[in-house]
Design a protein around this motif. Structure first.
Motif, PDB file in Angstrom:
ATOM      1  N   ILE A   1      43.397  40.391  40.738  1.00  0.00           N
ATOM      2  CA  ILE A   1      44.212  41.123  39.761  1.00  0.00           C
ATOM      3  C   ILE A   1      45.438  40.307  39.352  1.00  0.00           C
ATOM      4  O   ILE A   1      45.834  40.299  38.185  1.00  0.00           O
ATOM      5  CB  ILE A   1      44.656  42.484  40.340  1.00  0.00           C
ATOM      6  N   ALA A   2      46.032  39.582  40.310  1.00  0.00           N
ATOM      7  CA  ALA A   2      47.240  38.801  40.003  1.00  0.00           C
ATOM      8  C   ALA A   2      46.961  37.740  38.951  1.00  0.00           C
ATOM      9  O   ALA A   2      47.864  37.326  38.221  1.00  0.00           O
ATOM     10  CB  ALA A   2      47.768  38.154  41.283  1.00  0.00           C
ATOM     11  N   ALA A   3      45.715  37.298  38.850  1.00  0.00           N
ATOM     12  CA  ALA A   3      45.385  36.274  37.856  1.00  0.00           C
ATOM     13  C   ALA A   3      45.004  36.901  36.518  1.00  0.00           C
ATOM     14  O   ALA A   3      44.591  36.196  35.602  1.00  0.00           O
ATOM     15  CB  ALA A   3      44.239  35.410  38.376  1.00  0.00           C
ATOM     16  N   GLY A   4      45.130  38.229  36.406  1.00  0.00           N
ATOM     17  CA  GLY A   4      44.823  38.899  35.154  1.00  0.00           C
ATOM     18  C   GLY A   4      43.454  39.539  35.122  1.00  0.00           C
ATOM     19  O   GLY A   4      43.016  40.037  34.078  1.00  0.00           O
ATOM     20  N   ALA A   5      42.756  39.532  36.269  1.00  0.00           N
ATOM     21  CA  ALA A   5      41.400  40.096  36.288  1.00  0.00           C
ATOM     22  C   ALA A   5      41.439  41.600  36.038  1.00  0.00           C
ATOM     23  O   ALA A   5      42.434  42.265  36.331  1.00  0.00           O
ATOM     24  CB  ALA A   5      40.724  39.815  37.623  1.00  0.00           C
TER      25      ALA A   5
ATOM     26  N   ILE B   1      37.138  25.726  38.774  1.00  0.00           N
ATOM     27  CA  ILE B   1      36.618  27.091  38.846  1.00  0.00           C
ATOM     28  C   ILE B   1      37.658  28.029  39.443  1.00  0.00           C
ATOM     29  O   ILE B   1      37.569  29.248  39.313  1.00  0.00           O
ATOM     30  CB  ILE B   1      35.294  27.087  39.647  1.00  0.00           C
ATOM     31  N   ARG B   2      38.696  27.451  40.096  1.00  0.00           N
ATOM     32  CA  ARG B   2      39.732  28.280  40.721  1.00  0.00           C
ATOM     33  C   ARG B   2      40.977  28.437  39.868  1.00  0.00           C
ATOM     34  O   ARG B   2      41.870  29.205  40.221  1.00  0.00           O
ATOM     35  CB  ARG B   2      40.196  27.637  42.031  1.00  0.00           C
TER      36      ARG B   2
ATOM     37  N   TYR C   1      36.951  38.525  29.746  1.00  0.00           N
ATOM     38  CA  TYR C   1      38.073  37.774  30.311  1.00  0.00           C
ATOM     39  C   TYR C   1      38.694  36.788  29.322  1.00  0.00           C
ATOM     40  O   TYR C   1      39.656  36.106  29.646  1.00  0.00           O
ATOM     41  CB  TYR C   1      37.634  37.042  31.581  1.00  0.00           C
TER      42      TYR C   1
ATOM     43  N   SER D   1      36.976  30.298  35.961  1.00  0.00           N
ATOM     44  CA  SER D   1      35.987  30.992  36.795  1.00  0.00           C
ATOM     45  C   SER D   1      34.787  31.425  35.975  1.00  0.00           C
ATOM     46  O   SER D   1      33.634  31.160  36.334  1.00  0.00           O
ATOM     47  CB  SER D   1      36.628  32.225  37.448  1.00  0.00           C
TER      48      SER D   1
ATOM     49  N   PHE E   1      34.462  30.425  47.219  1.00  0.00           N
ATOM     50  CA  PHE E   1      34.891  29.258  46.449  1.00  0.00           C
ATOM     51  C   PHE E   1      36.220  29.466  45.735  1.00  0.00           C
ATOM     52  O   PHE E   1      36.650  28.609  44.977  1.00  0.00           O
ATOM     53  CB  PHE E   1      33.813  28.873  45.419  1.00  0.00           C
ATOM     54  N   GLY E   2      36.860  30.611  45.926  1.00  0.00           N
ATOM     55  CA  GLY E   2      38.186  30.802  45.364  1.00  0.00           C
ATOM     56  C   GLY E   2      38.214  31.060  43.871  1.00  0.00           C
ATOM     57  O   GLY E   2      39.221  30.791  43.213  1.00  0.00           O
ATOM     58  N   THR E   3      37.129  31.571  43.273  1.00  0.00           N
ATOM     59  CA  THR E   3      37.212  31.978  41.865  1.00  0.00           C
ATOM     60  C   THR E   3      38.064  33.244  41.770  1.00  0.00           C
ATOM     61  O   THR E   3      38.478  33.810  42.784  1.00  0.00           O
ATOM     62  CB  THR E   3      35.817  32.258  41.284  1.00  0.00           C
ATOM     63  N   GLN E   4      38.328  33.690  40.540  1.00  0.00           N
ATOM     64  CA  GLN E   4      39.329  34.752  40.365  1.00  0.00           C
ATOM     65  C   GLN E   4      38.784  35.976  39.649  1.00  0.00           C
ATOM     66  O   GLN E   4      39.556  36.736  39.066  1.00  0.00           O
ATOM     67  CB  GLN E   4      40.509  34.173  39.571  1.00  0.00           C
ATOM     68  N   PHE E   5      37.472  36.201  39.722  1.00  0.00           N
ATOM     69  CA  PHE E   5      36.882  37.299  38.964  1.00  0.00           C
ATOM     70  C   PHE E   5      37.525  38.645  39.282  1.00  0.00           C
ATOM     71  O   PHE E   5      37.658  39.495  38.417  1.00  0.00           O
ATOM     72  CB  PHE E   5      35.371  37.382  39.252  1.00  0.00           C
ATOM     73  N   TYR E   6      37.864  38.848  40.554  1.00  0.00           N
ATOM     74  CA  TYR E   6      38.428  40.141  40.953  1.00  0.00           C
ATOM     75  C   TYR E   6      39.873  39.994  41.425  1.00  0.00           C
ATOM     76  O   TYR E   6      40.388  40.815  42.163  1.00  0.00           O
ATOM     77  CB  TYR E   6      37.558  40.767  42.054  1.00  0.00           C
TER      78      TYR E   6
ATOM     79  N   ARG F   1      42.593  36.462  28.744  1.00  0.00           N
ATOM     80  CA  ARG F   1      43.324  37.162  29.809  1.00  0.00           C
ATOM     81  C   ARG F   1      43.895  36.209  30.853  1.00  0.00           C
ATOM     82  O   ARG F   1      44.607  36.656  31.754  1.00  0.00           O
ATOM     83  CB  ARG F   1      42.388  38.151  30.518  1.00  0.00           C
TER      84      ARG F   1
ATOM     85  N   ASN G   1      41.880  29.495  36.642  1.00  0.00           N
ATOM     86  CA  ASN G   1      42.215  30.756  35.965  1.00  0.00           C
ATOM     87  C   ASN G   1      40.921  31.502  35.654  1.00  0.00           C
ATOM     88  O   ASN G   1      39.827  31.046  36.006  1.00  0.00           O
ATOM     89  CB  ASN G   1      43.043  30.493  34.696  1.00  0.00           C
ATOM     90  N   LEU G   2      41.052  32.664  35.001  1.00  0.00           N
ATOM     91  CA  LEU G   2      39.862  33.473  34.696  1.00  0.00           C
ATOM     92  C   LEU G   2      38.926  32.726  33.774  1.00  0.00           C
ATOM     93  O   LEU G   2      37.697  32.829  33.894  1.00  0.00           O
ATOM     94  CB  LEU G   2      40.286  34.800  34.047  1.00  0.00           C
TER      95      LEU G   2
ATOM     96  N   PHE H   1      29.709  36.965  41.598  1.00  0.00           N
ATOM     97  CA  PHE H   1      31.152  36.842  41.362  1.00  0.00           C
ATOM     98  C   PHE H   1      31.926  37.077  42.661  1.00  0.00           C
ATOM     99  O   PHE H   1      32.853  36.339  43.001  1.00  0.00           O
ATOM    100  CB  PHE H   1      31.622  37.874  40.326  1.00  0.00           C
TER     101      PHE H   1
ATOM    102  N   ARG I   1      46.235  33.883  32.864  1.00  0.00           N
ATOM    103  CA  ARG I   1      47.702  33.857  32.893  1.00  0.00           C
ATOM    104  C   ARG I   1      48.234  32.430  32.783  1.00  0.00           C
ATOM    105  O   ARG I   1      49.372  32.219  32.402  1.00  0.00           O
ATOM    106  CB  ARG I   1      48.194  34.481  34.201  1.00  0.00           C
TER     107      ARG I   1
ATOM    108  N   PHE J   1      31.451  34.204  45.005  1.00  0.00           N
ATOM    109  CA  PHE J   1      32.221  33.028  44.575  1.00  0.00           C
ATOM    110  C   PHE J   1      33.702  33.252  44.860  1.00  0.00           C
ATOM    111  O   PHE J   1      34.411  32.338  45.268  1.00  0.00           O
ATOM    112  CB  PHE J   1      32.003  32.765  43.073  1.00  0.00           C
TER     113      PHE J   1
END
Lengths: 633, 229
Positions: A240-244, B157-158, B54, B164, A233-238, B57, B160-161, A226, B59, A229
């Motif tokens: 926080i602004a995206a709700g992680a 993959i970028r 997730y 991903s 690759f710009g995933t959002q697992f961590y 969750r 939203n949660l 995670f 947004r 990535f």
């Protein structure tokens, strides 16, 4: 002890069959040679990690020192932790697993000798990869626990964390491959008569550790994937602004991280459980209870992870549950401590160096265990968390526990590995300097921690009452280093000048002592038949009664005399040497290192390195799998 | 008596292929693959747990089961998961497990005489290995179609949660299917070259265990990700 004096004179050269030379080491599939490679590599990294600790203690010896910059300090403590855990203690344990498991269960090798070589080479290349970061000035700097989101691209833009993320994944593959191998070996290659409840205690502890490895490492692998990535690759697992969830990393990491603590300590427990009976002249007290306690520790070890996270505010129910499970895990651990004490109770104790280290473990681990129980209480933990009190606690467990056990194991098994004994005189110096140095270093940290000194600060102001304690800690570290130096001298010199050991210099009871030291390539000329937990002791009573060799054999053990005969002479099939596991491991690490160039936005280079590595890995894997292990016979 | 056995036993072992029997009577590889599968369970458990944690969750859209309407999303987005299509791909993957069972049975019974057309059909290991690989590849084709259509509908993959965790989970599963297909094709190549027989049954059995495991994981993913809203 009389055995050393009365034993027949062996010459170690006689029993050593096998070629030497670089190529024979690069292509070896012999578990003993791979164990030796593990041993030397991990001792090297133990010294590297120790030097890193030395710089840390130099910087903290007084207030406002400038030995290290803040940035260099971050790299130093991160790499100290990472090196000691993944590159020193785990592979030191792996060295013992490799060398001892087949010998203790009466087997001629592990189940998958080439996979075993692969594990070692992946470890070596992974360790080199991780430390290559120093040479590009970007050593990992996010702590050995690498908390995300701190380690995401936004807050850690350099290559530092990339080296760490990829390095740990590489090392994880090494541990997993080794664990599948050892599980299979222990389940499937025990000598006739060696049922599970006759296995030596070290093998039992090793067996349980392999299950911890295969169940814990996938979890950190996913946490690292995670993070990788997110970074590449710009995933959002961590994110926080995206709700992680800001705690996702911490949960995944500690689900791995707490079992990891037992991965680090149980092998040392296993070694101690061999040493104490041997030098007390008594079987281990409560063997079945020791076995079940080990399993219970491993089982409960998966249910206590959030006690590392009391400070995040999980709420009353979460805090209570994890506080209670943490208290529970102290019970099987305490059982082990008492069983060791009861093994010594009434025994004919001989204070050899190995025994001193083993007793050292019992005492020092107990101190670390007790401060661990203190952290089980969330209100107390809130005062102690992130202070030097915690640093004191886990060093009592990892140095006072794991390293003392491993040092004891080295004194105990060095004669089996080299055919010569380590010097007891230097060993005694080593033990006392280590014991004193370790307590001087880590005991004052309890005080500096309770006085509020936080962990991971690169310097501090004078006048907070921390100076004296820090100075004592730094002096203790210097003493530890002198002790370790004496150990290295002893290790080096005894290799040529140590007293010749013979099969069983300590008069110990388990199977590995029935064969010559160092063991011949095939270990056992004849696979033994096991009828008890301490076959050598059962035989000894017969030996003293001067029973015939045949009757001694019927009692369950059989002393093999060094003959200098090779496996070929005896008609024992041995696996062929091969370079393919090394190539496969190297190609895999090349593939991983290609990912670094994604960070540098050099996609053509990244893709060519990754695909080139993957191609070479696939080809060598096919060449490996499609070649039979041994010649047809 | 026992003394003489010291020498004799080594000769006996040599005569019997040189290795003592295993403690369990099972081959080493069989133990190892089960340990490996146990480890893989934790891998997928971590991925699936993260997906579930997730869930709900994200947004911004697109969402798996709910439409996303302005102002949360710039334009109105439909629920993105296509359950009928994925049901079809799930069926394909389940059928591949059936083909795998037939392939293993065909290898195990290679030496038995075949009289009828049905027996010859069922005993054709190349056919069933090929069918298993083909159905696995078809499943991967469905997955490629699904991923492409999601990207066209604005989910990468970028995004939203959900994006991903969904792409990582199903991508990991897809990678496992791909590895399985390569394994099956390797067995098929060996079968075409020299023919697989009962002595190879163990190696086919290992591939089969892995393949069924990957199938079972998909059943969990299909239920937890697609069916439960």
């Amino acid at each position: 002890m009389a055995t050393t004096a009365t034993a027949p004179v062996y010459t170690p050269v006689e029993s050593y069959v096998g070629e030497s030379g670089l190529w024979s080491w690069l292509t070896t599939v012999d578990h003993k040679r791979i164990g030796t490679l593990y041993l030397f590599t991990s001792l090297f990294f133990f010294i590297v990690g120790g030097l890193e600790a030395g710089l840390i203690r130099w910087q903290l010896a007084g207030p406002n020192k400038h030995v290290l910059s803040a940035e260099a300090y971050n790299q130093m403590f991160t790499m100290h932790g990472t090196t000691m855990i993944f590159l020193a203690i785990m592979p030191l344990s792996a060295a013992f697993f490799n060398y001892l498991i087949p010998l203790q269960i009466g087997a001629r090798d592990v189940a998958f000798p080439r996979l075993n070589a692969f594990s070692y080479w992946v470890y070596l290349f992974g360790a080199i990869f991780m430390n290559a970061s120093w040479f590009v000035g970007a050593a990992p700097n996010g702590g050995w626990f690498g908390y995300a989101p701190l380690t995401t691209m936004q807050f850690s833009p350099g290559l530092n964390i990339d080296f760490w993320v990829l390095g740990l994944q590489i090392l994880g593959i090494s541990s997993l491959a080794a664990a599948f191998n050892f599980i299979t070996t222990i389940v499937n290659m025990r000598a006739p008569g060696m049922n599970l409840m006759r296995m030596p205690m070290f093998t039992w502890n090793a067996f349980v550790v392999q299950f911890l490895l295969i169940l814990a490492f996938p979890v950190i692998t996913i946490a690292l994937v995670f993070l990788q990535f997110d970074r590449f690759f710009g995933t959002q697992f961590y994110e926080i602004a995206a709700g992680a969830d800001p705690l996702l990393w911490q949960h995944l990491f500690w689900v791995f991280g707490h079992p990891e603590v037992y991965i680090l300590i149980l092998p040392a427990f296993g070694l101690t459980s061999e040493i104490i009976p041997a030098f007390s002249r008594k079987p281990i007290f409560g063997y079945p209870v020791m076995v079940y306690a080990t399993m219970l520790i491993a089982f409960l070890g998966f249910g206590v992870w959030a006690h590392h996270m009391f400070a995040v505010g999980m709420g009353a129910i979460g805090d209570t549950v994890f506080g209670v499970t943490t208290l529970l895990i102290a019970i099987p651990t305490g059982v082990k401590i008492f069983n060791w004490i009861f093994t010594m109770w009434g025994g004919s104790i001989q204070f050899s160096t190995a025994m001193k280290f083993a007793i050292g473990l019992v005492g020092l681990f107990t101190i670390g265990g007790i401060s661990g129980v203190m952290h089980a209480s969330p209100p107390a933990d809130l005062q102690q968390t992130d202070t030097y009190f915690i640093v004191a606690h886990f060093h009592y467990v990892l140095f006072g526990g794991s390293m003392m056990g491993i040092f004891g194991g080295l004194y105990f098994y060095y004669p089996k590995i080299t055919g010569r004994l380590l010097s007891e005189k230097l060993g005694s110096w080593h033990f006392w300097l280590t014991f004193i140095g370790m307590n001087l270093t880590f005991f004052p940290m309890h005080y500096s921690g309770l006085l509020g000194m936080p962990r991971r600060i690169y310097t501090y102001e004078a006048g907070q009452g921390w100076e004296t304690f820090n100075l004592i800690s730094s002096i203790g570290t210097a003493i530890l280093m002198v002790g370790t130096l004496i150990f290295l001298i002893n290790f080096w010199r005894s290799f040529r000048t140590g007293a010749v050991a013979g099969n069983n210099p300590w008069g110990a009871g388990t199977l590995e002592w029935s064969i010559p030291s160092p063991p011949p390539e095939y270990n056992f000329a004849r696979i033994p038949r096991v009828t008890s937990r301490y076959p050598m002791w059962d035989m000894r009573s017969h030996e003293h009664a001067e029973l015939s060799h045949a009757q001694a054999e019927e009692s369950g053990a059989h002393i093999e005399v060094a003959t200098g005969r090779s496996a070929r002479d005896l008609g024992i099939p041995m696996p062929n040497q091969t370079i393919k596991p090394l190539i496969c491991a190297g190609a895999m690490v090349i593939m991983f290192s290609g990912l670094l160039f994604i960070h540098e936005n050099n996609m053509p280079l990244a893709l060519s390195v990754i695909l080139g590595g993957a191609l070479l890995m696939t080809l060598s894997l096919y060449a490996w799998v499609l070649t039979p292990l041994e010649d047809a016979h | 008596m026992a003394h003489a056995a010291t020498i004799d036993s080594t000769h006996d072992e040599h005569a019997h292929g040189g290795h003592p029997p295993t403690s369990t009577g099972l081959d080493h590889k069989k133990i190892a693959i089960w340990a490996f599968i146990g480890s893989e369970c934790m891998l997928f458990a971590s991925l699936i747990s993260t997906y579930l944690i997730y869930k709900g969750r994200s947004r911004v859209g697109p969402y798996p089961h709910e439409a996303c309407l302005p102002p949360v999303c710039a334009t109105a987005l439909k629920p993105i998961l296509n359950i009928p299509v994925t049901s079809a791909s799930t069926f394909v993957l389940l059928m591949s497990s059936l083909a795998m069972v037939l392939a293993l049975a065909a290898v195990e019974t290679k030496d038995q005489p075949k009289h009828t057309f049905g027996e010859r059909l069922l005993g054709n290991s190349k056919l069933w290995l090929f069918m298993t690989a083909l159905l696995g590849t078809t499943f991967l084709g469905f997955q490629a179609f699904e991923f492409t259509s999601f990207v066209h509908e604005g989910l990468t993959i970028r995004t939203n949660l959900f994006g991903s965790s969904f792409f990582t989970l199903t991508g990991f599963h897809g990678a496992h299917v791909t590895a399985g297909v390569l394994w099956l094709l390797t067995l098929l190549a060996i079968d075409a070259r020299r023919g697989l027989g009962p002595k190879d049954a163990l190696n086919v059995d290992l591939a089969a265990l892995y393949w069924h495991f990957v199938d079972v994981v998909w059943i969990a993913i299909f239920t937890l990700v697609y069916l439960i809203k």
